[in-house]
Each structure stands twice: as structure tokens, then as C-alpha cells.
Motif scaffolding. Structure first.
Motif, short mmCIF file in Angstrom:
data_model
loop_
_atom_site.label_atom_id
_atom_site.label_comp_id
_atom_site.label_asym_id
_atom_site.label_seq_id
_atom_site.Cartn_x
_atom_site.Cartn_y
_atom_site.Cartn_z
N ALA A 78 0.83 -1.21 0.00
CA ALA A 78 0.00 0.00 0.00
C ALA A 78 0.87 1.26 0.00
N SER A 79 1.95 1.22 0.76
CA SER A 79 2.85 2.38 0.83
C SER A 79 3.49 2.66 -0.52
N ARG A 80 3.94 1.61 -1.21
CA ARG A 80 4.57 1.82 -2.52
C ARG A 80 3.55 2.31 -3.55
N LEU A 81 2.35 1.80 -3.49
CA LEU A 81 1.32 2.26 -4.42
C LEU A 81 0.96 3.71 -4.14
N THR A 82 0.94 4.10 -2.87
CA THR A 82 0.63 5.48 -2.51
C THR A 82 1.70 6.44 -3.04
N ARG A 83 2.97 6.02 -2.98
CA ARG A 83 4.05 6.87 -3.53
C ARG A 83 3.86 7.05 -5.04
N ILE A 84 3.42 6.01 -5.71
CA ILE A 84 3.15 6.13 -7.15
C ILE A 84 2.01 7.13 -7.37
N GLN A 85 0.99 7.07 -6.53
CA GLN A 85 -0.13 8.01 -6.65
C GLN A 85 0.34 9.45 -6.51
N HIS A 86 1.26 9.69 -5.58
CA HIS A 86 1.76 11.05 -5.37
C HIS A 86 2.55 11.56 -6.57
N SER A 87 3.12 10.65 -7.34
CA SER A 87 3.94 11.08 -8.48
C SER A 87 3.17 11.12 -9.79
N HIS A 88 1.91 10.70 -9.77
CA HIS A 88 1.09 10.71 -10.99
C HIS A 88 -0.25 11.39 -10.69
N SER A 89 -0.47 12.53 -11.28
CA SER A 89 -1.72 13.27 -11.04
C SER A 89 -2.94 12.54 -11.57
N THR A 90 -2.73 11.61 -12.48
CA THR A 90 -3.87 10.88 -13.05
C THR A 90 -4.40 9.78 -12.13
N VAL A 91 -3.63 9.40 -11.12
CA VAL A 91 -4.09 8.35 -10.19
C VAL A 91 -5.03 8.99 -9.18
N ALA A 92 -6.32 8.85 -9.40
CA ALA A 92 -7.32 9.52 -8.57
C ALA A 92 -7.49 8.84 -7.22
N ILE A 93 -7.43 7.52 -7.19
CA ILE A 93 -7.65 6.80 -5.93
C ILE A 93 -7.00 5.42 -6.05
N ILE A 94 -6.45 4.97 -4.93
CA ILE A 94 -5.94 3.60 -4.80
C ILE A 94 -6.69 2.96 -3.64
N ALA A 95 -7.22 1.79 -3.84
CA ALA A 95 -8.02 1.14 -2.80
C ALA A 95 -7.59 -0.31 -2.63
N ARG A 96 -7.76 -0.78 -1.41
CA ARG A 96 -7.58 -2.22 -1.16
C ARG A 96 -8.96 -2.86 -1.14
N PHE A 97 -9.12 -3.89 -1.95
CA PHE A 97 -10.41 -4.55 -2.07
C PHE A 97 -10.56 -5.69 -1.09
N GLY A 98 -9.50 -6.04 -0.38
CA GLY A 98 -9.54 -7.18 0.52
C GLY A 98 -8.52 -8.21 0.10
N GLY A 99 -8.03 -8.99 1.08
CA GLY A 99 -7.00 -9.98 0.75
C GLY A 99 -5.79 -9.29 0.19
N ASP A 100 -5.32 -9.76 -0.96
CA ASP A 100 -4.15 -9.16 -1.61
C ASP A 100 -4.55 -8.49 -2.92
N GLU A 101 -5.77 -7.96 -2.97
CA GLU A 101 -6.27 -7.30 -4.17
C GLU A 101 -6.33 -5.79 -3.96
N PHE A 102 -5.84 -5.05 -4.95
CA PHE A 102 -5.85 -3.59 -4.93
C PHE A 102 -6.40 -3.09 -6.26
N ALA A 103 -6.89 -1.85 -6.26
CA ALA A 103 -7.40 -1.26 -7.50
C ALA A 103 -6.95 0.20 -7.59
N LEU A 104 -6.67 0.64 -8.82
CA LEU A 104 -6.28 2.03 -9.08
C LEU A 104 -7.24 2.61 -10.11
#
Length: 610
Positions: free
Chosen positions: A232-258
Motif C-alpha cells: 500500500a505504501s509503494r502504491l501510494t508513492r506512485i499516486q503522489h507522483s502521478h496526477s492521473t491516479v485519482a484513488i488507490i483502494a484495497r479490495f480485501g485480501g491481496d487485491e488492490f485497485a487504481l
């Protein structure tokens, strides 16, 4: 908080203004009221009464009617006209005692009426009554105000609690990322905007970690949770560097969505996908060791054609699983064919479950031939599905899916039960000699059932067949991946005189290291090694090696997929004992198969010996 409400002390005792042009009356009333604890003010005419009432705001006014200049009626009317005195109750004291006078007094706004000469007890009673009414009114006002304040406080507290609950409901407790609900809500907003502005494009990346379960199983769930936080931390850093990433979410287990928006083209999505995969490929320092993790991504290009967020997420999930199955890419764009396949597999699972309930499966038998004598020595049982609308369906269309879905276990049991029943019928009719055996394929999931030996024994006993008639065919994969457990199962089966064979031997999972320790009676040469065989010596491949291995270990060897006389001759020269294939016979129903035992194999017998 206390439920007792109080009002200021000066309002409890009461201030009273006495208005009378007679000094004696002023004196008597003032003394009477003062003794009762009231604060008394005096006025001898109407003008003074108005000034005193405005200045001191008494709790009650005792007002004479007959006064020089401005009478009591006019004073009452003016008091009622001034906002600061309009609320003060007025008790008229007058020698006028007719009903008309009293009605006139009340019509001017009087609260009560006392006739002169007055009785002190009556005056005090009427004064106390009015004061008590005021106290009750003030108490009610204070009570209402306090309740309103409490309502406002509670409302504020509820709003804060609601906000906190909303934050909990919309976020993932472990990673602090937004959760699926929050993601779907924002995605719905973006999709609604896309309906208004079709040129506004967006994309969803659905991410699943590969082999995450292995981390939990080997290092424990605590380390697994730490790994999810780091992801989650690494994905959040990617979000901070890309203005197009509106939201990153954890869907449960080991699943994430951007959610990516707005987007000019698909290349912007590819850049983010590559960065995500690169970030997750770097080692994670957890539990005093380096942990490597990879992920699979499914990507959906969003447009106005999607009506519901769940449909888009469904397609992203389908693309992700296709990427997980793909050997050449860690991410795949969704294509409509993927959805069609998913729908097909769902329908296949439904149909296959119904097929097992309705017993739509049929067993076909392919002869196993002794290559030297060219006589049938056994059969391989091969399942067919008599589909109610599609006709006869071959195993290549449903066996692999049955293995993936877990339906292979009930399917395999039904095949074994039906095969044992056919063998029993053949034995009772005397149609088969003692040497005839029937091979049945066993999947890895079947062998791993805790009671598999007992269940196989049950089918053999129920059918009443000789156990040696049954030969179970196992793949190298099923043996190697679970050899500790499987070895015990195989020895238990051997103890019950059930024969065992390794199917598709040599196709990539060599069991040579401990093959000699297994209670296996036979090796089957995979058709992929038989098909290339021609008259040329260099076309034989590893077939001679497999035959020599089998002979060295005192095992039978069966070649599959024999289709030409040349292949037959080569196998005969190599000393291969048995074979099966279209050259001899395709798989046929049970009644046809048993009839083959009485039919001379003249056609290819002559051709093979020519």
C-alpha cells in the motif's frame, strides 16, 4: 450532565411595581409585598409607571384604574405596546366592581382583577399565582433552551460519530487506504461524468499479488499483513507522483485497485502499470529477510459504454485472472472475448454440476493391444459427456476446467464407479479373460482426498470385481508434487492388488530419482513421443530410453497414440510390449468394446506382419 435547570435568583423572588395615586394604598401594598419577600417599586401616576416599568422590568404590575391624567386602561395599553414591557402581567386594583369594568380591563390586556377595598390575603394569593406562572414559564423557557442546547450538542456528537463511522466504512483498517466501497463510489462519479463528457476517459487497474498465500503459510499472517502495508505504501508513492491516479483502494485480501483519470491515451495507463510492477518487483525487507513479490494486473479502458461500476470491475477482474494465467505478460487489457470466456466457464460449471447430478457421463473404452501378438489385453476408460443440447462432448472440453473448479473429485468418483460396474457386468457374462485389465485416470485432487483408498476399495467391493482388474493411471505431476502423502496411498492400493501406472511419462516432470521406490506396475509413453516416429532412426527420440527404463525396473510399458503401421513396427523392434491408438481402435461404448474381444484383428494384423 444534570437534568436540573435553574433560573437567576432575582427572577425567582420577583420585582413588583405598584401604581396608585393614593399614598395610603401605595404604603399598604408596598409593606405587604415587601414582607413577603418581593422587591417593590412605586409610581403615583401613569407617566411614572411607564418610566419605572421600562427602567426596572418588574415581574408584575399592580395597577389602579382611576388615576388623574392617564387612567389605568391607557397605561395598560401603552405597556402592551412597548416590546420591553409587553410581556409583564398586570393586575388591576380598582373600586370599580361591575362586570363591564372587569371585561373592559381584560380587553386591555389585564392578567387579573382585584376590587377595592382589597383583602391582603387575596392580593398576595393573586400575586403569588402570577409570579409562579412566570416562574413556570421561565423554567419552561430555560428547559427548552437547555434541551435545544443538548440536542445541538448531541447532533454535533452524532455528526462526528457518523463521520468517524463513515471514515471506517470507507477505508481499509489494515492499510488505511480507501476500501472497495469508497472506490466504487468515486468510480461511479467518474462514470457519471463520462456520460456527460464522453471525451473524458478513465481506466481501472485491478491488481492481485502472485503467490501471496505462500507468504501467509510460510511466515505467518502477521508478516503477510506487514507486506500488504508495504505494498500500500509503494502504491501510494506512485499516486503522489502521478496526477492521473485519482484513488488507490484495497479490495480485501491481496487485491488492490487504481482509478486513473483524466487520461489522454492508453500510453499513460501503461506507464503507471509498468511503474506499479517495477515497484512491487523490488524486494521487501520483512521478518529479517528479503521477500520478493510479483503481481498480475487487469486493465479496463473506461468509456461511456459502461453503465455500472460493478460491470467495469468485473471486466478488470477477468483481465487480471487472464494475466495471471498468461506466461508472457504481467498485465493484460480487457477484451470482450475474455468476458465471453468467463460467461462460458460459468455456464460450463453449471452444466457440469447438473451433468453429475443427472448422470449424463458415459464411459468409452479404447483397447490396449499386445504389440507382438496383436491381441487386446485391456482397455482404457475414457469419459464422455452426453450433453442435452450439444451432444457428445469429449474430455478435452471439460476435464481441465473440472480440475480447476474442484469438480474433478466427484467426476472422477462417478467415472470409477461406472467403470467398476462395467467390469462387473463383463465378468458376470464371462466376456473377459482373467488377464484383461481396465485403466482409469486419477487426478491429483482425487489422490489427495484423505479417504481415497477407502473410497476406491468401496467401489471395487460394491461392484464385486477382482481388484487386479483395475489399473489406476497417475500423472508424474500428481506424484511429484505430493510424493510424501501419495507414496503411502500407492502402497495401500498395491496392498489391495490394484495395479498402478504412470501416465504421460517423460513430459516434463521426471520421477526417475525415486521411481524405483514406487509401487508402480507400468509406464505409459506419451503420444507426443510416439507421433514423430518414422522409419528414420533419428525420429525415435527418448522412446528407446523410456522402454529400457521400464524393462530395467521390471515394469510394463504402453505406447499411446499409435496411428501408423510404421510407428507400430518401430515400437515392436524396440521391444515395447503394449500400445493403444487409432491404428487399432478409437474409444467406443462398453458394449462395442467388449465385442472387439471376439472380433479378429485381421486388417492391421496382416499389414503389420507384411
Amino acid at each position: 450532565m444534570s437534568d436540573t435547570f435553574t433560573i437567576p435568583a432575582d427572577e425567582v423572588t420577583g420585582r413588583i411595581l405598584v401604581v396608585d395615586d393614593t399614598a395610603t394604598n401605595l404604603y399598604i401594598l408596598s409593606k405587604l409585598l415587601a414582607r413577603s419577600g418581593y422587591e417593590v417599586y412605586q409610581a403615583q401616576d401613569g407617566a411614572a409607571a411607564l418610566d419605572m416599568a421600562s427602567a426596572h422590568q418588574p415581574s408584575l404590575i399592580l395597577l389602579d384604574i382611576m388615576m388623574p391624567g392617564m387612567d389605568g386602561y391607557e397605561v395598560c395599553t401603552r405597556l402592551r405596546a412597548m416590546p420591553e414591557t409587553a410581556h409583564i402581567p398586570i393586575i388591576f386594583l380598582s373600586a370599580l366592581d361591575s362586570s363591564v369594568d372587569k371585561v373592559l380591563a381584560f380587553s386591555h390586556g389585564a392578567a387579573d382583577y382585584v376590587t377595592k377595598p382589597f383583602q391582603p390575603e387575596e392580593v398576595l394569593a393573586r400575586v403569588r399565582h402570577q409570579i409562579n406562572l412566570q416562574l413556570a414559564q421561565r423554567q419552561q423557557q430555560y428547559l427548552n433552551a437547555e434541551l435545544e442546547r443538548r440536542v445541538q450538542d448531541r447532533t454535533h456528537q452524532l455528526e462526528l460519530a457518523h463521520q468517524q463511522l463513515l471514515e471506517v466504512a470507507m477505508s481499509d483498517r489494515l492499510t488505511r487506504l480507501p476500501n472497495r466501497l469508497s472506490f466504487v463510489k468515486q468510480l461511479g462519479n467518474v462514470m457519471a461524468q463520462a456520460q456527460i463528457e464522453p471525451e473524458q476517459h478513465f481506466a481501472v487497474l485491478f491488481l492481485d499479488c502472485d503467490r501471496f498465500k505462500r507468504i501467509n503459510d510460510s511466515l505467518g499472517h502477521r508478516v503477510g499483513d506487514q507486506l500488504l502495508k508495504e505494498i500500500a505504501s509503494r502504491l501510494t508513492r506512485i499516486q503522489h507522483s502521478h496526477s492521473t491516479v485519482a484513488i488507490i483502494a484495497r479490495f480485501g485480501g491481496d487485491e488492490f485497485a487504481l482509478l486513473l483519470t483524466p487520461l489522454a491515451d492508453r500510453q499513460a495507463v501503461v506507464l503507471v502499470a509498468d511503474e506499479v510492477l517495477t515497484a512491487l518487483a523490488k524486494p521487501f525487507a520483512l521478518a529479517d529477510r528479503k521477500i520478493f513479490m510479483s503481481a498480475s494486473l487487469g486493465i479496463v479502458w473506461g468509456d461511456a459504454s459502461y453503465a455500472a461500476a460493478e460491470h467495469l470491475l468485473r471486466d478488470a477482474d477477468v483481465a487480471m485472472y487472464r494475466a495471471k494465467d498468461c506466461s508472457y505478460s504481467q498485465y493484460l487489457w480487457f477484451e470482450p472475448a475474455m468476458h465471453n470466456r468467463a460467461v462460458h466457464l460459468l455456464q460450463l460449471e453449471t452444466d457440469l454440476r447438473l451433468a453429475l447430478e443427472r448422470r449424463e457421463l458415459e464411459i468409452y473404452y479404447q483397447p490396449i493391444v499386445e504389440l507382438c501378438g496383436l491381441r487386446i489385453v485391456g482397455f482404457e476408460a475414457l469419459v464422455r459427456w452426453r450433453h442435452p443440447t450439444q451432444g457428445l462432448v469429449f474430455p478435452g472440453h471439460f476435464i481441465s476446467f473440472a480440475e480447476e473448479s474442484g469438480l474433478i473429485v466427484p467426476l472422477g468418483e462417478q467415472v470409477l464407479e461406472m467403470t467398476c460396474a462395467d467390469i462387473a457386468r463383463w465378468e458376470r457374462s464371462g466376456a473377459i479373460s482373467p488377464e484383461i485389465t481396465v485403466s482409469v485416470n486419477m487426478a491429483a485432487q482425487q489422490l489427495l482426498q484423505p479417504d481415497i483408498v477407502a473410497r476406491i476399495h468401496h467401489f471395487v467391493e460394491t461392484a464385486g470385481i477382482a481388484p487386479h482388474r483395475l489399473r489406476l493411471e497417475l500423472t508424474e505431476r500428481s506424484i511429484l508434487n505430493n510424493h510424501a502423502f501419495i507414496d503411502g496411498v500407492l502402497r495401500a492400493l498395491q496392498h489391495r492388488n490394484i495395479q498402478l501406472s504412470i501416465d504421460d511419462f517423460g513430459t516434463g516432470y521426471s520421477a526417475l530419482s525415486y521411481l524405483h521406490t514406487l509401487p508402480v506396475d507400468c509406464l505409459k509413453i506419451d503420444r507426443s513421443f510416439v507421433q514423430p516416429m518414422t522409419a528414420r532412426p533419428d525420429s525415435l527420440g527418448i522412446v528407446p530410453l523410456i522402454i529400457n527404463i521400464a524393462k530395467t525396473m521390471n515394469m510394463q510399458v504402453i505406447a499411446e497414440g499409435i496411428e501408423t503401421i510404421t510407428q507400430l513396427r518401430q515400437l515392436q523392434q524396440l521391444g515395447c510390449e503394449y500400445g493403444q491408438g487409432y491404428l487399432f481402435q478409437k474409444a467406443v461404448p462398453a458394449d462395442v468394446a467388449i465385442a472387439l474381444l471376439k472380433r479378429p484383428l485381421i486388417a492391421w494384423t496382416r499389414e503389420a506382419s507384411a
